[in-house]
Scaffold this motif. Sequence first.
Motif, short mmCIF file in Angstrom:
data_model
loop_
_atom_site.label_atom_id
_atom_site.label_comp_id
_atom_site.label_asym_id
_atom_site.label_seq_id
_atom_site.Cartn_x
_atom_site.Cartn_y
_atom_site.Cartn_z
N ALA A 16 44.92 25.00 71.21
CA ALA A 16 43.83 24.84 70.87
C ALA A 16 42.89 24.31 72.11
CB ALA A 16 43.89 23.61 69.74
N TYR A 17 43.02 23.36 72.81
CA TYR A 17 42.97 22.97 73.92
C TYR A 17 42.40 24.19 75.07
CZ TYR A 17 42.00 20.67 78.58
OH TYR A 17 41.41 20.09 79.79
N HIS A 18 43.40 24.76 75.16
CA HIS A 18 43.13 26.07 76.09
C HIS A 18 42.12 27.06 75.57
CE1 HIS A 18 45.16 29.85 78.28
NE2 HIS A 18 43.90 29.48 78.80
N ALA A 19 42.01 27.22 74.23
CA ALA A 19 41.03 28.24 73.62
C ALA A 19 39.69 27.54 73.67
CB ALA A 19 41.22 28.23 72.00
N SER A 20 39.39 26.27 73.54
CA SER A 20 38.24 25.24 73.49
C SER A 20 37.74 25.64 75.12
CB SER A 20 38.14 23.88 73.01
OG SER A 20 39.22 23.12 74.00
N GLU A 59 43.18 28.27 86.90
CA GLU A 59 43.69 27.02 87.01
C GLU A 59 43.97 26.63 85.59
OE1 GLU A 59 44.47 25.04 89.56
OE2 GLU A 59 44.10 26.95 90.62
N LEU A 60 43.18 26.57 84.61
CA LEU A 60 43.42 26.42 83.29
C LEU A 60 44.66 27.05 82.64
CD1 LEU A 60 42.51 25.08 80.54
CD2 LEU A 60 40.93 27.33 80.15
N TRP A 61 44.76 28.04 82.86
CA TRP A 61 45.95 29.06 82.33
C TRP A 61 47.40 28.37 83.02
CZ3 TRP A 61 50.52 31.09 84.32
CH2 TRP A 61 51.11 31.96 83.39
N LYS A 62 47.31 27.91 84.45
CA LYS A 62 48.39 27.35 84.88
C LYS A 62 48.67 25.99 84.46
CE LYS A 62 47.24 27.62 89.24
NZ LYS A 62 47.10 27.62 90.83
N PHE A 63 47.60 25.22 84.03
CA PHE A 63 47.90 23.87 83.65
C PHE A 63 48.44 24.05 82.24
CE2 PHE A 63 46.29 20.59 80.65
CZ PHE A 63 46.80 19.49 81.24
N CYS A 64 47.92 24.90 81.41
CA CYS A 64 48.50 25.02 79.80
C CYS A 64 49.54 25.84 79.77
CB CYS A 64 47.42 25.78 79.05
SG CYS A 64 45.85 24.87 78.92
N ASN A 65 50.25 26.44 80.79
CA ASN A 65 51.45 27.41 80.72
C ASN A 65 52.48 27.14 81.50
OD1 ASN A 65 50.76 29.68 78.54
ND2 ASN A 65 48.98 29.45 79.67
N LEU A 66 52.19 26.32 82.72
CA LEU A 66 53.35 26.12 83.60
C LEU A 66 53.69 24.63 83.51
CD1 LEU A 66 51.89 28.39 86.67
CD2 LEU A 66 53.70 28.89 84.92
N VAL A 67 53.03 23.80 83.16
CA VAL A 67 53.27 22.54 83.03
C VAL A 67 54.18 22.26 81.59
CG1 VAL A 67 52.44 20.12 82.85
CG2 VAL A 67 51.28 21.59 84.15
N ASP A 68 55.15 21.38 81.74
CA ASP A 68 55.79 21.07 80.40
C ASP A 68 55.00 20.73 79.24
OD1 ASP A 68 57.01 18.50 78.70
OD2 ASP A 68 58.52 20.14 79.11
N VAL A 69 55.11 21.28 78.29
CA VAL A 69 53.84 21.43 76.99
C VAL A 69 53.77 20.09 76.55
CG1 VAL A 69 55.62 22.00 74.98
CG2 VAL A 69 53.41 22.48 75.10
N GLU A 70 54.95 19.10 76.31
CA GLU A 70 54.64 17.83 75.86
C GLU A 70 53.82 17.03 76.67
OE1 GLU A 70 57.87 19.09 75.95
OE2 GLU A 70 58.20 19.60 73.63
N ILE A 71 54.18 17.36 77.85
CA ILE A 71 53.42 16.54 79.08
C ILE A 71 52.21 16.83 79.09
CG2 ILE A 71 53.07 16.06 81.38
CD1 ILE A 71 56.18 16.06 81.58
N ALA A 73 50.28 18.30 76.63
CA ALA A 73 49.45 17.93 75.46
C ALA A 73 49.04 16.54 75.57
CB ALA A 73 50.25 18.30 74.35
N LYS A 74 50.13 15.62 76.12
CA LYS A 74 49.73 14.24 76.07
C LYS A 74 48.71 13.89 77.13
CE LYS A 74 52.10 9.91 76.72
NZ LYS A 74 50.98 9.06 76.68
N SER A 75 48.66 14.70 78.35
CA SER A 75 47.78 14.32 79.19
C SER A 75 46.29 14.75 78.90
CB SER A 75 48.18 14.91 80.62
OG SER A 75 47.99 16.37 80.51
N VAL A 76 46.18 15.95 77.99
CA VAL A 76 44.86 16.08 77.60
C VAL A 76 44.01 15.00 76.55
CG1 VAL A 76 43.80 17.86 75.79
CG2 VAL A 76 45.32 18.61 77.78
N GLY A 77 45.02 14.41 76.12
CA GLY A 77 44.56 13.46 75.04
C GLY A 77 44.29 12.04 75.68
N ASP A 78 45.04 12.04 76.82
CA ASP A 78 45.03 10.50 77.47
C ASP A 78 44.04 10.51 78.71
OD1 ASP A 78 47.03 9.67 75.74
OD2 ASP A 78 48.69 9.86 77.37
N GLN A 79 43.85 11.72 79.40
CA GLN A 79 42.97 11.64 80.28
C GLN A 79 41.71 11.94 80.20
OE1 GLN A 79 44.81 13.94 83.43
NE2 GLN A 79 46.64 12.92 83.46
#
Length: 93
Positions: A16-20, A59-71, A73-79
Amino acid sequence: MPTKAERRAAREALAAYHASQLTLLVERVGVEIDRYRAGQLDAFEIDRLLFQYSRAAKELWKFCNLVDVEIAAKSVGDQPRIDWWERGAPQKR
């Protein structure tokens, strides 16, 4: 260790974050193309902006696809919100 449901929720949140964020980038390109059509930008300027979009989307794709999904998703909400458009900007020399 996260449960299967937690991993699924993280994947859904990240999708959802990636799409938005991708929507925001595409909208920005639309505004810039309208400026080009109105004669406010020349062909070289719109080319630079399209290149910036391409880099930002990657850059957005790399963030959403190459980083551990739980990390991720958590960083999107925390940062604070990441400005992907600026991340795609050419490096200043």
